[in-house]
Design a protein around this motif. Structure first.
Motif, short mmCIF file in Angstrom:
data_model
loop_
_atom_site.label_atom_id
_atom_site.label_comp_id
_atom_site.label_asym_id
_atom_site.label_seq_id
_atom_site.Cartn_x
_atom_site.Cartn_y
_atom_site.Cartn_z
N ASP A 196 -0.18 -0.87 -11.61
CA ASP A 196 1.12 -0.97 -10.91
C ASP A 196 2.05 0.16 -11.32
O ASP A 196 2.73 0.76 -10.48
CB ASP A 196 1.77 -2.32 -11.21
CG ASP A 196 1.12 -3.47 -10.46
OD1 ASP A 196 0.32 -3.20 -9.54
OD2 ASP A 196 1.40 -4.64 -10.83
N GLU A 197 2.09 0.45 -12.63
CA GLU A 197 2.97 1.52 -13.11
C GLU A 197 2.50 2.89 -12.61
O GLU A 197 3.31 3.74 -12.24
CB GLU A 197 3.03 1.51 -14.63
CG GLU A 197 4.03 2.49 -15.22
CD GLU A 197 5.46 2.23 -14.80
OE1 GLU A 197 6.25 3.19 -14.79
OE2 GLU A 197 5.79 1.06 -14.47
N LEU A 198 1.19 3.10 -12.59
CA LEU A 198 0.66 4.36 -12.07
C LEU A 198 1.03 4.54 -10.61
O LEU A 198 1.45 5.63 -10.19
CB LEU A 198 -0.87 4.39 -12.25
CG LEU A 198 -1.58 5.66 -11.76
CD1 LEU A 198 -1.10 6.89 -12.51
CD2 LEU A 198 -3.10 5.49 -11.90
N GLU A 199 0.90 3.49 -9.83
CA GLU A 199 1.26 3.56 -8.42
C GLU A 199 2.75 3.84 -8.25
O GLU A 199 3.15 4.61 -7.35
CB GLU A 199 0.87 2.27 -7.70
CG GLU A 199 -0.63 2.10 -7.54
CD GLU A 199 -0.98 0.85 -6.75
OE1 GLU A 199 -0.06 0.05 -6.45
OE2 GLU A 199 -2.17 0.68 -6.42
N ARG A 200 3.58 3.26 -9.10
CA ARG A 200 5.03 3.51 -9.00
C ARG A 200 5.34 4.97 -9.32
O ARG A 200 6.15 5.61 -8.62
CB ARG A 200 5.80 2.58 -9.96
CG ARG A 200 6.03 1.19 -9.42
CD ARG A 200 7.07 0.44 -10.24
NE ARG A 200 6.56 0.10 -11.56
CZ ARG A 200 5.90 -1.03 -11.83
NH1 ARG A 200 5.66 -1.91 -10.86
NH2 ARG A 200 5.48 -1.29 -13.05
N ILE A 201 4.72 5.49 -10.36
CA ILE A 201 4.97 6.88 -10.75
C ILE A 201 4.55 7.84 -9.64
O ILE A 201 5.30 8.74 -9.24
CB ILE A 201 4.23 7.21 -12.05
CG1 ILE A 201 4.83 6.45 -13.23
CG2 ILE A 201 4.26 8.72 -12.32
CD1 ILE A 201 4.03 6.59 -14.50
N ILE A 202 3.34 7.64 -9.15
CA ILE A 202 2.84 8.53 -8.10
C ILE A 202 3.68 8.37 -6.84
O ILE A 202 4.02 9.35 -6.16
CB ILE A 202 1.36 8.25 -7.80
CG1 ILE A 202 0.50 8.49 -9.05
CG2 ILE A 202 0.87 9.11 -6.65
CD1 ILE A 202 0.50 9.90 -9.57
N GLY A 203 4.02 7.14 -6.51
CA GLY A 203 4.80 6.87 -5.31
C GLY A 203 6.15 7.55 -5.32
O GLY A 203 6.66 7.98 -4.27
N ARG A 204 6.76 7.67 -6.52
CA ARG A 204 8.08 8.30 -6.62
C ARG A 204 8.02 9.82 -6.61
O ARG A 204 9.02 10.48 -6.32
CB ARG A 204 8.79 7.83 -7.89
CG ARG A 204 9.29 6.39 -7.83
CD ARG A 204 10.29 6.11 -8.95
NE ARG A 204 9.70 6.24 -10.28
CZ ARG A 204 9.19 5.22 -10.96
NH1 ARG A 204 9.19 4.00 -10.45
NH2 ARG A 204 8.68 5.41 -12.17
N THR A 205 6.87 10.39 -6.93
CA THR A 205 6.79 11.85 -7.08
C THR A 205 5.90 12.53 -6.05
O THR A 205 6.03 13.74 -5.84
CB THR A 205 6.25 12.21 -8.48
OG1 THR A 205 4.98 11.58 -8.68
CG2 THR A 205 7.21 11.74 -9.57
N TYR A 206 5.03 11.79 -5.40
CA TYR A 206 4.04 12.41 -4.52
C TYR A 206 4.57 12.62 -3.11
O TYR A 206 5.16 11.73 -2.51
CB TYR A 206 2.78 11.53 -4.48
CG TYR A 206 1.79 11.91 -3.40
CD1 TYR A 206 1.03 13.06 -3.52
CD2 TYR A 206 1.63 11.12 -2.27
CE1 TYR A 206 0.11 13.42 -2.54
CE2 TYR A 206 0.72 11.46 -1.28
CZ TYR A 206 -0.03 12.61 -1.42
OH TYR A 206 -0.92 12.95 -0.44
N GLU A 207 4.33 13.82 -2.61
CA GLU A 207 4.55 14.15 -1.21
C GLU A 207 3.28 14.79 -0.70
O GLU A 207 2.76 15.71 -1.33
CB GLU A 207 5.73 15.13 -1.03
CG GLU A 207 7.10 14.56 -1.40
CD GLU A 207 7.57 13.51 -0.40
OE1 GLU A 207 7.04 13.48 0.73
OE2 GLU A 207 8.47 12.72 -0.76
N PRO A 208 2.74 14.31 0.43
CA PRO A 208 1.47 14.86 0.93
C PRO A 208 1.50 16.39 1.02
O PRO A 208 2.45 16.97 1.52
CB PRO A 208 1.34 14.23 2.32
CG PRO A 208 2.11 12.95 2.21
CD PRO A 208 3.27 13.26 1.31
N GLY A 209 0.46 16.99 0.46
CA GLY A 209 0.34 18.43 0.51
C GLY A 209 1.16 19.19 -0.51
O GLY A 209 1.17 20.42 -0.53
#
Length: 282
Positions: A148-161
């Motif tokens: 869950d924490e990994l998904e939160r971190i990636i979700g807040r920082t990731y933009e496709p491409g």
């Protein structure tokens, strides 16, 4: 079915041999004080592939691990604790010593505090190490919160491409995602790890440890690409040769690694992981 011809790179076997020798010399010189988690992990890998009791490595490694169990807590860095976690989890497959379980539990608790502590690469390294421990029955309860924490971190920082930070951030995020995939079998994790590594620009300015960890991630992606069932189910990068990319990374850092002595053991670990997949068919 695909097969991969061996990638012959002069000097790499010599580098691994020298690094093993440096680790062994460190253990003999001062009872392991100068040998870190990666050095002991290198010897553990050698022990697992060597004949029983070859050159008394089993005795030497057992003593070194006992010393490590008394000293690992002195390492206050996130990356250091993550490396100790990986070592102790691997060692637990060969020993039922309760001290290993206790150390894994203590490291899991310490690393959990780093989940929410910047920078991004350290947070992902802490989560990846926690997920590594979650593969063991006593620590399975860690998995849900860590993912869950990994998904939160990636979700807040990731933009496709787009990259999500520095090369180190990319490498450690991809590594944690691959551990999550191994634990859950969820394809989005491994596919995102592959995408992130497209943006990981590891060059001569990148520190040795990050470059070697990047090579290890590339080796794991190569192993996935070798699997026909995985290729059929996942969206993969066409024509990607992650094994050769890992070989180029390691080729460029061989001299530097040997100069580091026992502290360069992560290079040997990455090189052995590369070699172990050279003939992997699918």
């Amino acid at each position: 079915m695909r097969s991969h011809p061996a990638i012959i790179i002069p000097g790499l076997h010599e580098a691994v041999t020298k690094l093993e020798a440096a680790v062994l010399a460190g253990l003999q010189r001062d009872d392991g004080e100068v040998v870190d988690a990666r050095g002991l992990q290198l010897l553990l890998r050698r022990y697992r592939s060597a004949p029983p009791a070859a050159d008394d490595l089993d005795v030497m490694l057992g003593r070194a691990l006992a010393v490590a169990l008394d000293r690992y807590a002195e390492d206050q860095t996130v990356f250091g604790r993550a490396a100790w976690m990986e070592l102790f989890v691997e060692a637990s497959a060969l020993s039922d010593d309760n001290r290993l379980v206790e150390a894994i539990g203590a490291l899991a608790a310490a690393l959990r505090h780093a989940w929410a502590t910047p920078p991004l690469g350290q947070r992902c390294a802490a989560i990846g190490a926690s997920l590594y421990a979650a593969a063991l029955e006593p620590f399975q309860s860690i998995a849900a919160d860590a993912i869950d924490e990994l998904e939160r971190i990636i979700g807040r920082t990731y933009e496709p491409g787009e990259a999500i930070g520095s090369s180190s951030d990319q490498v450690w995020a991809a590594s944690a995602l691959l551990v999550a995939y191994a634990l859950t079998g969820r394809l989005p994790y491994s596919m995102l790890a592959e995408e992130l590594m497209q943006h990981s620009l590891i060059d001569a300015s990148t520190d040795l440890a990050t470059a070697c960890e990047g090579a290890r991630v590339l080796c794991r992606l190569a192993a996935l690409h070798d699997d026909a069932d995985y290729r059929a189910a996942a969206v993969v990068t066409p024509g990607a040769d992650y094994r050769r990319a890992a070989a180029r990374l390691l080729d460029a850092r061989a001299v530097e690694a040997v100069q580091c002595g026992a502290r360069g053991a992560i290079y040997a670990i990455a090189q052995l992981e590369l070699e172990s997949g050279l003939h992997h068919p699918s």
